[in-house]
Scaffold this motif. Structure first.
Motif, PDB file in Angstrom:
ATOM      1  N   LYS A   1     -14.417   0.254  11.185  1.00 30.71           N
ATOM      2  CA  LYS A   1     -15.282  -0.246  10.116  1.00 30.71           C
ATOM      3  C   LYS A   1     -14.500  -0.555   8.859  1.00 30.71           C
ATOM      4  O   LYS A   1     -14.810  -1.509   8.140  1.00 30.71           O
ATOM      5  CB  LYS A   1     -16.361   0.804   9.826  1.00 30.71           C
ATOM      6  CG  LYS A   1     -17.507   0.311   8.966  1.00 30.71           C
ATOM      7  CD  LYS A   1     -18.392  -0.660   9.719  1.00 30.71           C
ATOM      8  CE  LYS A   1     -19.655  -0.972   8.939  1.00 30.71           C
ATOM      9  NZ  LYS A   1     -20.478  -1.994   9.612  1.00 30.71           N
ATOM     10  N   ARG A   2     -13.494   0.236   8.560  1.00 31.17           N
ATOM     11  CA  ARG A   2     -12.748  -0.001   7.324  1.00 31.17           C
ATOM     12  C   ARG A   2     -11.488  -0.835   7.567  1.00 31.17           C
ATOM     13  O   ARG A   2     -10.638  -0.939   6.667  1.00 31.17           O
ATOM     14  CB  ARG A   2     -12.392   1.328   6.658  1.00 31.17           C
ATOM     15  CG  ARG A   2     -11.346   2.158   7.362  1.00 31.17           C
ATOM     16  CD  ARG A   2     -11.048   3.419   6.573  1.00 31.17           C
ATOM     17  NE  ARG A   2      -9.885   4.126   7.094  1.00 31.17           N
ATOM     18  CZ  ARG A   2      -9.938   5.094   7.979  1.00 31.17           C
ATOM     19  NH1 ARG A   2     -11.102   5.463   8.457  1.00 31.17           N
ATOM     20  NH2 ARG A   2      -8.851   5.696   8.401  1.00 31.17           N
ATOM     21  N   ALA A   3     -11.357  -1.412   8.760  1.00 29.35           N
ATOM     22  CA  ALA A   3     -10.289  -2.371   9.079  1.00 29.35           C
ATOM     23  C   ALA A   3      -8.896  -1.774   8.907  1.00 29.35           C
ATOM     24  O   ALA A   3      -7.987  -2.421   8.413  1.00 29.35           O
ATOM     25  CB  ALA A   3     -10.425  -3.633   8.227  1.00 29.35           C
TER      26      ALA A   3
ATOM     27  N   LEU B   1     -10.659  -8.144   8.533  1.00 33.85           N
ATOM     28  CA  LEU B   1     -11.103  -8.164   7.142  1.00 33.85           C
ATOM     29  C   LEU B   1     -10.623  -9.395   6.372  1.00 33.85           C
ATOM     30  O   LEU B   1     -11.430 -10.048   5.700  1.00 33.85           O
ATOM     31  CB  LEU B   1     -10.656  -6.879   6.438  1.00 33.85           C
ATOM     32  CG  LEU B   1     -11.190  -6.691   5.018  1.00 33.85           C
ATOM     33  CD1 LEU B   1     -12.704  -6.692   5.000  1.00 33.85           C
ATOM     34  CD2 LEU B   1     -10.666  -5.403   4.404  1.00 33.85           C
TER      35      LEU B   1
ATOM     36  N   HIS C   1     -16.400  -6.703   0.815  1.00 34.18           N
ATOM     37  CA  HIS C   1     -15.085  -6.124   0.574  1.00 34.18           C
ATOM     38  C   HIS C   1     -15.100  -4.981  -0.425  1.00 34.18           C
ATOM     39  O   HIS C   1     -14.170  -4.190  -0.450  1.00 34.18           O
ATOM     40  CB  HIS C   1     -14.123  -7.210   0.066  1.00 34.18           C
ATOM     41  CG  HIS C   1     -13.690  -8.159   1.127  1.00 34.18           C
ATOM     42  ND1 HIS C   1     -12.481  -8.053   1.763  1.00 34.18           N
ATOM     43  CD2 HIS C   1     -14.302  -9.229   1.676  1.00 34.18           C
ATOM     44  CE1 HIS C   1     -12.364  -9.025   2.661  1.00 34.18           C
ATOM     45  NE2 HIS C   1     -13.451  -9.752   2.615  1.00 34.18           N
TER      46      HIS C   1
ATOM     47  N   VAL D   1     -16.890  -2.460   4.462  1.00 32.60           N
ATOM     48  CA  VAL D   1     -15.674  -1.724   4.806  1.00 32.60           C
ATOM     49  C   VAL D   1     -15.696  -0.307   4.259  1.00 32.60           C
ATOM     50  O   VAL D   1     -15.119   0.608   4.852  1.00 32.60           O
ATOM     51  CB  VAL D   1     -14.423  -2.472   4.300  1.00 32.60           C
ATOM     52  CG1 VAL D   1     -14.246  -3.777   5.034  1.00 32.60           C
ATOM     53  CG2 VAL D   1     -14.492  -2.717   2.810  1.00 32.60           C
ATOM     54  N   THR D   2     -16.356  -0.111   3.119  1.00 37.94           N
ATOM     55  CA  THR D   2     -16.392   1.233   2.552  1.00 37.94           C
ATOM     56  C   THR D   2     -17.335   2.160   3.306  1.00 37.94           C
ATOM     57  O   THR D   2     -17.282   3.379   3.105  1.00 37.94           O
ATOM     58  CB  THR D   2     -16.804   1.180   1.071  1.00 37.94           C
ATOM     59  OG1 THR D   2     -18.037   0.466   0.966  1.00 37.94           O
ATOM     60  CG2 THR D   2     -15.745   0.482   0.251  1.00 37.94           C
TER      61      THR D   2
ATOM     62  N   LEU E   1      -7.657  -3.909   1.653  1.00 36.68           N
ATOM     63  CA  LEU E   1      -7.026  -3.125   2.721  1.00 36.68           C
ATOM     64  C   LEU E   1      -6.040  -2.117   2.142  1.00 36.68           C
ATOM     65  O   LEU E   1      -5.963  -0.968   2.592  1.00 36.68           O
ATOM     66  CB  LEU E   1      -6.302  -4.054   3.691  1.00 36.68           C
ATOM     67  CG  LEU E   1      -7.159  -4.840   4.678  1.00 36.68           C
ATOM     68  CD1 LEU E   1      -6.279  -5.760   5.508  1.00 36.68           C
ATOM     69  CD2 LEU E   1      -7.924  -3.899   5.591  1.00 36.68           C
TER      70      LEU E   1
END
Length: 242
Positions: free
Chosen positions: A30-32, A40, A55, A60-61, A114
């Motif tokens: 999920k958070r790449a 992402l 983002h 992602v968080t 990222l």
């Protein structure tokens, strides 16, 4: 009695290890984080307001929030520290190096996301979830501002996202330039701006933590790369490319 969700899983059992492993894999995806790092930057094809939401504050968080929320139980897994350290180190360095060479405005910001997620993962690995959550909140604020300001910049240049095509914005877009500069300085961790209070504490905790010195140097290098591509972004605002 009030029971938290993590209080139901307090013992190392086969079911605990299975659930914890699934949560860790889901959160990394999920958070790449490495090895799922590629999706992402590709998500920037969406409109800028959607990118800001994806983002900075929601998509992602969510993976980081899962780890923070279940951290009292997940930290009982012996390999969690090494998994997070390995994924965070590779993700932070790869994203920082890629952002240095990238010229697409939104891709630079996506790669910086990222990089910051790698910092938060490292914070969890060295057992400081409160600082990780604090940096998660501050990052969401200044990264959303940076995305919206970059979207205004892209719209002003007829949807041109090339960093080399912008310049002299202090004359044509002073307010947008101010927002980009302030949010980029917060991303660098400049003193007395939002990102400074979280990143400085995390770096201090990293230095004082009895871990491998190589990992400390890796994350100090990644922090330097953050400052490098952020300053490059700021300088391109004022440079005349004609």
């Amino acid at each position: 009695l009030k029971l938290t969700l993590s209080s139901f899983i307090t013992l190392i059992t086969p079911s605990h290890l299975l659930i914890a492993s699934i949560l860790i894999v889901a959160a990394i995806t999920k958070r790449a984080q490495f090895p799922f790092i590629r999706w992402l930057p590709a998500a920037i094809a969406a409109p800028t307001p959607v990118s800001a939401l994806v983002h900075s504050s929601t998509l992602v968080t969510a993976g980081i929030f899962i780890l923070i929320r279940f951290f009292p139980s997940l930290k009982l897994v012996p390999a969690l520290e090494y998994i997070l350290l390995f994924a965070a180190a590779i993700t932070a360095c790869t994203a920082g190096l890629a952002a240095i060479a990238e010229c697409d405005i939104k891709k630079v910001i996506a790669l910086s996301t990222l990089r910051q997620l790698g910092t938060i993962s490292y914070s969890l690995a060295i057992n400081i979830p409160h600082l990780a959550f604090f940096h998660l909140i501050t990052h969401a604020l200044f990264k959303a501002l940076l995305f919206i300001a970059a979207g205004t910049l892209i719209h002003f240049h007829d949807h041109n996202q090339d960093l080399r095509a912008i310049g002299m914005l202090n004359n044509s877009m002073p307010l947008t330039t101010t927002m980009i500069t302030a949010s980029s300085l917060a991303l660098c961790g400049a003193p007395f701006i939002a990102g400074f209070y979280s990143k400085d504490l995390i770096i201090e905790a990293q230095i004082n933590n009895p871990l491998n010195y190589f990992l400390i140097l890796v994350f100090l290098l990644a922090t330097g790369l953050t400052s490098a591509y952020s300053i490059r972004f700021i300088l391109n605002e004022f440079e005349d490319h004609d």
